[in-house]
Enzyme design. Structure first.
Site, PDB file in Angstrom:
ATOM      1  N   GLY A 230     110.256 -38.723 -70.562  1.00 27.60           N
ATOM      2  CA  GLY A 230     111.309 -39.154 -71.475  1.00 27.60           C
ATOM      3  C   GLY A 230     110.872 -39.137 -72.917  1.00 27.60           C
ATOM      4  N   PRO A 272     106.704 -34.523 -68.101  1.00 27.02           N
ATOM      5  CG  PRO A 272     105.218 -33.513 -69.589  1.00 27.02           C
ATOM      6  CD  PRO A 272     105.266 -34.292 -68.304  1.00 27.02           C
ATOM      7  N   GLY A 273     109.443 -32.674 -69.455  1.00 27.01           N
ATOM      8  CA  GLY A 273     110.184 -31.417 -69.401  1.00 27.01           C
ATOM      9  C   GLY A 273     110.518 -30.993 -70.809  1.00 27.01           C
ATOM     10  NE  ARG A 310     119.980 -31.196 -74.521  1.00 24.84           N
ATOM     11  CZ  ARG A 310     119.786 -31.944 -75.586  1.00 24.84           C
ATOM     12  NH1 ARG A 310     119.898 -31.421 -76.792  1.00 24.84           N
ATOM     13  NH2 ARG A 310     119.486 -33.211 -75.467  1.00 24.84           N
ATOM     14  CE1 TYR A 314     123.177 -35.357 -71.107  1.00 24.91           C
ATOM     15  CE2 TYR A 314     122.228 -33.262 -71.795  1.00 24.91           C
ATOM     16  CZ  TYR A 314     122.450 -34.212 -70.813  1.00 24.91           C
ATOM     17  OH  TYR A 314     121.962 -34.016 -69.553  1.00 24.91           O
ATOM     18  CB  CYS A 340     140.073 -21.235 -73.889  1.00 29.77           C
ATOM     19  SG  CYS A 340     139.789 -21.447 -72.126  1.00 29.77           S
ATOM     20  CD  GLU A 341     138.339 -25.640 -71.726  1.00 32.46           C
ATOM     21  OE1 GLU A 341     138.866 -25.799 -70.640  1.00 32.46           O
ATOM     22  OE2 GLU A 341     137.604 -24.670 -71.984  1.00 32.46           O
TER      23      GLU A 341
END
Length: 413
Positions: A230, A272-273, A310, A314, A340-341
């Site tokens: 994180g 970790p990523g 993202r 987010y 189309c949004e």
């Protein structure tokens, strides 16, 4: 937004000819710098030099490209996986089964049994599957994911350690868990937690670590403690980030004290990523159209949330730079996609003047970007390129109509 932040941050790929790569491979295009991955791995490893047994497992859900896994394997990483498919990609990348930990959530016992067959280490995070697992594999060694009841993370969608989270076995449920262990003979080899992503406040890590270590003392045969990850990376020049120097000081002290009282040195694992790969990536897009409305200038690009979700999912900030006209006068733009949004990459951004045909560079694109892409609107997913020792390598081809139709079964209607 602090305009100085927006204007002063410059692409970490300044030594790479991004315009040349955009012309060579086309846009939209993901580019990953292996040197940045290496730097991040060494930074984390060096921060915990006083930990006698340290393992860094790459959380590959951030980016599962086989070549990235192979590179991080070469660096000395283990692997954190959340699906059978990720396990199989990891094995293909050269990881040994005991270098892979499978930490699923909400999967069936069938998938867990498949992981056993593949020989990887397993973390279970709910009592129902734990009990079923014990019936199929009595006396097997497993890890347990604990919910430490710690609220952490950059937003509610990535906070996974609080009391109402679907992840982990609550520490209130440990008596029930112990009864299952007694009835099945399962052996606990490790305890795991993960409280969230984008955590800059180190007290969250410390609180979670204290909970896990307090629980661990009652399990006498542990091989490892897994603190998850994180760690926050900066998305803007003056952005908050995890202070690894300060964090390592507290975690090392806590862990060494635990091992001394525990009577043996066990392994400390981090997973970790984003920390390893986020800053290594950038996303190149071409500007299709400049559109003026009454109050706004839109820069419409050849991508959308089908490639890069993202900012929409987010509300994440990603710095955007016009690398075709870096010295142009600054104007304010809404950078939007072709889906189309509502499809916003950045609103009211101060960027050097954008013209149709310009190439924009979107930063911090190494983690949870391509891996969360889709074929929405029947669009092709983009190419990926990896920079290794100053050379560019195509590591994923752009999709084609054949890819879109590959698994369609056409019937007579």
């Amino acid at each position: 937004m602090n305009e100085n932040i927006e204007n002063s941050q410059r692409t970490p790929f300044h030594e790479i000819d991004l315009i040349k790569l955009a012309k060579q491979y086309g846009t939209p295009l993901y580019i990953y710098d292996s040197e940045k991955m290496k730097d991040q791995f060494q930074k984390l490893k060096n921060s915990f030099l006083d930990i006698q047994k340290l393992t860094i497992n790459y959380a590959c859900k951030a980016n599962t490209n086989l070549n990235i896994l192979k590179f991080l394997k070469k660096m000395g990483c283990g692997l954190d996986t959340v699906s059978i498919q990720e396990i199989k990609i990891g094995l293909k990348a050269g990881f040994l089964p005991d270098e892979i930990i499978f930490t699923p959530n909400g999967v069936s016992i069938k998938e867990v049994k498949n992981a056993v067959e593949l020989g990887v280490r397993i973390h279970l995070d709910n009592l129902s599957i734990l009990e079923q697992f014990g019936e199929y594999f009595p006396h097997h060694s497993i890890g347990i994911r604990i919910n430490p009841h710690v609220m952490a993370g950059g937003n509610s969608k990535i906070s996974v350690g609080h009391i109402d989270s679907k992840f982990g076995i609550s520490y209130y449920q440990i008596p029930h868990m112990n009864q299952i262990l007694k009835n099945t003979g399962l052996k606990i080899e490790g305890l795991h937690m993960h409280t969230g992503s984008d955590i800059s406040e180190i007290q969250s890590f410390i609180n979670g670590a204290k909970v896990l270590l307090r629980i661990a003392k009652d399990f006498p045969n542990l091989d490892y403690i897994d603190f998850g990850s994180g760690f926050k990376v900066p998305y803007q020049k003056k952005d908050d980030q995890t202070d690894l120097t300060l964090l390592s000081k507290y975690i090392t002290e806590l862990f060494q004290h635990f091992c001394k009282n525990y009577g043996k040195i066990i392994t400390l694992i981090f997973e970790p990523g984003k920390f390893l790969v986020s800053e290594s990536g950038c996303f190149l897009v071409s500007v299709n159209v400049i559109k003026h409305t009454v109050s706004t200038i839109f820069a419409g690009i050849d991508s959308g949330f089908n490639h890069f979700i993202r900012p929409m999912f987010y509300n994440a900030y990603h710095h955007i730079e016009n690398i075709s006209n870096p010295k142009g006068r600054f104007r304010f733009y809404n950078v939007v996609g072709y889906i189309c949004e509502s499809d916003n990459f950045g609103l009211n951004r101060k960027i050097s003047e954008i013209r149709e045909g310009d190439i924009l560079c979107i930063q911090n694109a190494g983690a949870y970007c391509f891996s969360m892409s889709s074929n929405y609107n029947s669009r092709y997913r983009p190419s990926e390129v990896m920079m290794i020792d100053g050379k560019d390598f195509l590591i994923r081809k752009r999709e084609s109509m054949t890819d879109l139709l590959r698994n369609i079964v056409e019937i007579q209607i």
